[in-house]
Design an enzyme around this catalytic site. Structure first.
Site, short mmCIF file in Angstrom:
data_model
loop_
_atom_site.label_atom_id
_atom_site.label_comp_id
_atom_site.label_asym_id
_atom_site.label_seq_id
_atom_site.Cartn_x
_atom_site.Cartn_y
_atom_site.Cartn_z
N HIS A 63 -14.53 17.43 99.89
CA HIS A 63 -15.90 17.49 100.43
C HIS A 63 -15.88 18.34 101.69
O HIS A 63 -15.21 17.99 102.65
CB HIS A 63 -16.42 16.08 100.72
N LEU A 64 -16.61 19.45 101.65
CA LEU A 64 -16.66 20.33 102.83
C LEU A 64 -17.94 20.13 103.63
O LEU A 64 -18.10 20.70 104.71
CB LEU A 64 -16.49 21.79 102.42
N ASN A 275 -14.10 5.06 98.71
CA ASN A 275 -14.64 4.78 97.38
C ASN A 275 -14.00 5.71 96.36
O ASN A 275 -14.16 6.92 96.47
CB ASN A 275 -16.16 4.98 97.41
N ASP A 302 -9.62 14.36 97.51
CA ASP A 302 -10.90 13.71 97.84
C ASP A 302 -11.08 13.65 99.37
O ASP A 302 -11.56 12.66 99.91
CB ASP A 302 -11.02 12.30 97.22
N HIS A 306 -15.75 12.39 107.98
CA HIS A 306 -16.96 11.79 108.54
C HIS A 306 -16.94 11.93 110.05
O HIS A 306 -15.88 12.08 110.66
CB HIS A 306 -17.04 10.30 108.18
ZN LIG Z 1 -16.04 9.98 94.14
ZN LIG Z 2 -15.22 12.70 96.26
#
Ligand SMILES: [Zn+2]
Ligand SMILES: [Zn+2]
Length: 445
Positions: A63-64, A275, A302, A306
């Site tokens: 996630h960027l 998650n 993943d 944050h």
């Molecule tokens: Zn996920």
């Molecule tokens: Zn993810």
């Protein structure tokens, strides 16, 4: 650009079954030679004795955060952090704001970054779980797969339709497997620790139910499902059985699900909230076994950065996710040190195997291939000091721990984009080490 000679390292390239000490020559951004290549006066030489020299790592899931959540990460900070972790190719998830469901949004992603960024598009418009995106159109724009990650593909009907397209497009539907009716308000793995902490549990069954659904639908349609972040022993069994039946499924596991367990949450450590949640030692074992025997094809980070305010709050309100790029190799090397996994398998699952899923000539040191190379010291201890992270996300349960195994240089397209300079070459454990980041030029267009 001068030819670059990486000298005297242990070259590990599982795609070519190479594991030998030698030199790697890079000319004009491509691998030009491997083996006993002598240095010439016009070569730049990068000494690598005692180091592992392998293809740059390929990450199928990160996630960027850009566009929309630049307080958590940007493409610039994320790709710089990736370089620091030895990654040269990243596939970024589309749960941005706006979500990556259109050609315009995808172009924006591809034009930025210090390493290669390959976008994943949403499965459904706006990630709303109502109608499919224009999959064929987005496939032409170079997406490498489709995912509503953060959420599962909402209904069996949509998943079935998406899988039908996936077959003709030859691109995977990457599913975040979570039956949300079983995980409402869930915080950590359902088990002993959740009872002790009086936190609502996230049961293994919630993952396995959707894994089973997706495998059934893939069997029915002949489509290609890729199971994101497998976290339970039961999921590994389901995927193994499906592979035996010839169902088209690939799967990934994260460094944290391989190496950490639910006990990380004790003390209400929100940096361990993720998650799917961290599970049990039994799940760790099954995941490592699945990675070893190929049931699970690849390791994916993943990476989910944050802001501090997202985590520095009560557990139930804290965001889920771990910042992974900069610790991935160090934590994974514990599996090699503890003889749970051999080095060649570990590197294969981070290089040639994800490249195969992408159908691209990456993750290899083949002559003529783009020179993406990672050099790491398997024996170097280092302290996880999140204040030194390049990622904006300092959220990791590994903060303050010592890991063994450190990326020393990352080469992307023949350019050294990250390098740790060692002041003393004496064979002591003195940490007299400065860190110099090569200043890469921004790639445009
Ligand atoms: Zn996920
Ligand atoms: Zn993810």
């Amino acid at each position: 650009m001068k030819p670059l000679l990486i000298q005297g390292g242990r070259i590990v390239d599982p795609g070519q079954s190479i594991d030998e000490v030698g030199n790697v020559l890079i000319v004009d951004g491509k691998i030009a030679g491997l083996g006993n290549i002598p240095a010439k006066p016009d070569f730049e030489v990068l000494p690598a004795a005692g180091m592992i020299v392998c293809p740059g790592f390929v990450d199928l899931h990160c996630h960027l955060r850009e566009p929309g959540y630049e307080n958590k990460e940007t493409i610039e900070t994320g790709t710089r952090a990736a370089a620091r972790g030895g990654f040269t190719t990243l596939c970024c998830m589309p749960n941005t704001n706006p979500p990556l469901d259109s050609a315009e949004a995808l172009n924006y992603i591809k034009s930025k970054g210090f390493v290669r960024v390959l976008p994943i598009a949403c499965v459904t418009l706006g990630r709303k779980g109502e109608e499919l995106v224009f999959m064929a159109h987005l496939a032409q724009r170079g997406v490498i797969g489709f995912s509503d990650d953060g959420s599962p593909v909402k209904t069996a009907k949509l998943m079935k339709e998406a899988l039908e397209y996936s077959r003709s497009l030859n691109l995977p539907i990457i599913d975040h497997c979570e039956d949300v009716t079983l995980t409402r308000d869930a915080q950590i793995n359902e088990g002993m620790v959740s009872s002790e902490l009086k936190l609502k549990g996230w049961p293994a069954l919630a993952e396995e139910k959707i894994v089973a659904r997706d495998l059934n639908l893939a069997a029915q349609t002949g489509g290609w499902v890729h199971i994101a972040h497998v976290s339970t022993a039961g999921s590994v069994d389901l995927i193994l059985e499906a592979k035996k039946q010839g169902i088209r499924v690939t799967a990934e596991v994260t460094p944290h699900h391989l190496t950490l367990t639910e006990v990380e949450a004790i003390g209400y450590n929100t940096n361990a909230k993720v998650n799917p949640p961290l599970r049990t030692p039994k799940d760790n074992e099954a995941l490592v076994a699945g990675l070893k025997d190929g049931t699970i094809d690849v390791i994916a980070t993943d990476h989910a950065p944050h802001a501090e305010s997202d985590k520095n709050t009560e557990f139930a309100r804290a965001a889920s996710g771990i910042s992974v790029f900069e610790t991935a190799l160090g934590s994974l090397m514990s599996l090699v040190q503890n003889e749970k996994l051999d080095l060649n398998t570990l590197i294969a699952r981070m290089t040639i195997e994800p490249a195969k899923i992408l159908h691209k000539e990456l993750g290899t040191l083949k002559i003529g291939a783009t020179a993406d190379v990672t050099i790491f010291d398997p024996d170097r201890d280092w302290l996880v000091d999140t204040s030194k992270f390049v990622s904006k996300g300092k959220n990791t349960p590994l903060a303050g721990r010592t890991l063994k195994g450190r990326v020393m240089a990352t080469i992307y397209g023949g350019k050294v984009i990250y390098r740790v300079t060692v002041k003393s070459t004496a064979q002591n454990s003195s940490p007299s080490m400065g860190e110099a980041r090569a200043c890469p030029e921004r790639r445009e267009g």
